[in-house]
Design a protein around this motif. Sequence first.
Motif, PDB file in Angstrom:
ATOM      1  N   THR A   5       0.737  -0.489  -2.419  1.00 40.00           N
ATOM      2  CA  THR A   5      -0.569  -0.832  -2.833  1.00 40.00           C
ATOM      3  C   THR A   5      -1.072   0.196  -3.677  1.00 40.00           C
ATOM      4  O   THR A   5      -1.018   1.431  -3.501  1.00 40.00           O
ATOM      5  N   VAL A   6      -1.247  -0.171  -4.996  1.00 39.20           N
ATOM      6  CA  VAL A   6      -1.976   0.793  -5.878  1.00 39.20           C
ATOM      7  C   VAL A   6      -3.292   1.087  -5.423  1.00 39.20           C
ATOM      8  O   VAL A   6      -4.188   0.133  -5.175  1.00 39.20           O
ATOM      9  N   LEU A  24      -1.677  -2.951 -15.289  1.00 38.99           N
ATOM     10  CA  LEU A  24      -2.180  -2.817 -13.842  1.00 38.99           C
ATOM     11  C   LEU A  24      -1.765  -3.785 -12.572  1.00 38.99           C
ATOM     12  O   LEU A  24      -1.339  -3.650 -11.774  1.00 38.99           O
ATOM     13  N   LEU A  27       1.707  -3.416 -11.759  1.00 36.28           N
ATOM     14  CA  LEU A  27       2.011  -2.100 -11.385  1.00 36.28           C
ATOM     15  C   LEU A  27       2.718  -2.146  -9.886  1.00 36.28           C
ATOM     16  O   LEU A  27       3.891  -1.470  -9.781  1.00 36.28           O
ATOM     17  N   ALA A  28       2.208  -2.776  -8.950  1.00 39.21           N
ATOM     18  CA  ALA A  28       2.876  -2.752  -7.552  1.00 39.21           C
ATOM     19  C   ALA A  28       4.136  -3.184  -7.873  1.00 39.21           C
ATOM     20  O   ALA A  28       5.282  -2.668  -7.125  1.00 39.21           O
ATOM     21  N   HIS A  48      -2.997   9.854  -8.498  1.00 40.27           N
ATOM     22  CA  HIS A  48      -3.097   9.653  -9.839  1.00 40.27           C
ATOM     23  C   HIS A  48      -4.099  10.519 -10.567  1.00 40.27           C
ATOM     24  O   HIS A  48      -5.041  11.237 -10.041  1.00 40.27           O
ATOM     25  N   LEU A  53       0.179   6.955 -12.438  1.00 37.35           N
ATOM     26  CA  LEU A  53       0.359   6.811 -11.218  1.00 37.35           C
ATOM     27  C   LEU A  53       1.694   7.560 -10.608  1.00 37.35           C
ATOM     28  O   LEU A  53       2.801   7.560 -11.418  1.00 37.35           O
TER      29      LEU A  53
END
Length: 293
Positions: A5-6, A24, A27-28, A48, A53
Amino acid sequence: MGGFTVPRSFLESPRWWRGGGEWLAGLAEAVREQCARWRLTIDGAPAHGSNALVVPVIREGEGFVLRLTPPGPDVAELIAALRFWDGRGTVRLVDADAEAGVMLLERLSATSLNDVPVDEAMHELGVVMDRLAVPAPDHVPDTGTAVARRMATMPQEWERLGRPFDGRILDETLVIGQRLSLAAGDDAVNGDLHAEQVLRGGREPWLVVDPVLMRGDRAFDLGRVLWTRLDEMPRPDDVVRCFDIVVRAAGVEPAHGRDWVLYRAVDYWLWGLGAGLTEDPVRCHRLVSVFRA
């Protein structure tokens, strides 16, 4: 791996108010795909800054970090800078995909030079400046040209901002800038050097992350080195002491270092006012007051 999880703090950063939502959103999945591609296993909670990240990972028992940021010219320039220095004073680049905005880097401590006493930080920043100052490639931006281009805009910017400081300061800055633009040198220079971006290492005591490779004068970012820790230098004598520590460690002649501090402080003072900053212009004013005395 499937549960990565971001961090919400990254997703809600003001950086993304200006765009980046599509990046975004994927991203995960990008983290999962890159880990599979490079045979990495996630090894802790991500961290981050404002733009990147960083995910701790391991491969064959060795720790690294996976750095992900939106693709663009800045990513390719950072990769080129890290490849140029190849771990000399900088974090070591292990692998990279510029088009994806992904890098695999050696793992460093989370402790930065922002976390150590200011005198120690100034000494180590000077050591880093000297460590990075190897002969630079010809094709990268040079500090002399950067100064000349900036000087061409300063008088108009000063007028547009309502003449925010004594015109004699601007005149002196332009004279200094003329000297600096003509005698830049050929050292490799990090054009974004400050304590927060120098982390504790293992094979070297302190290593730079996110360097900006330039060619020219190693003292280019001396002003930034000072103004980013200036609140810990309450008296003029403290500022001068810290300046002396840096220039001695960096191998910079003090009068030449003073020129760079004055020039870059006025440069950033004007830029900061134009950008609506409130604290940094005050710090730059302090630096100018100390070194014009």
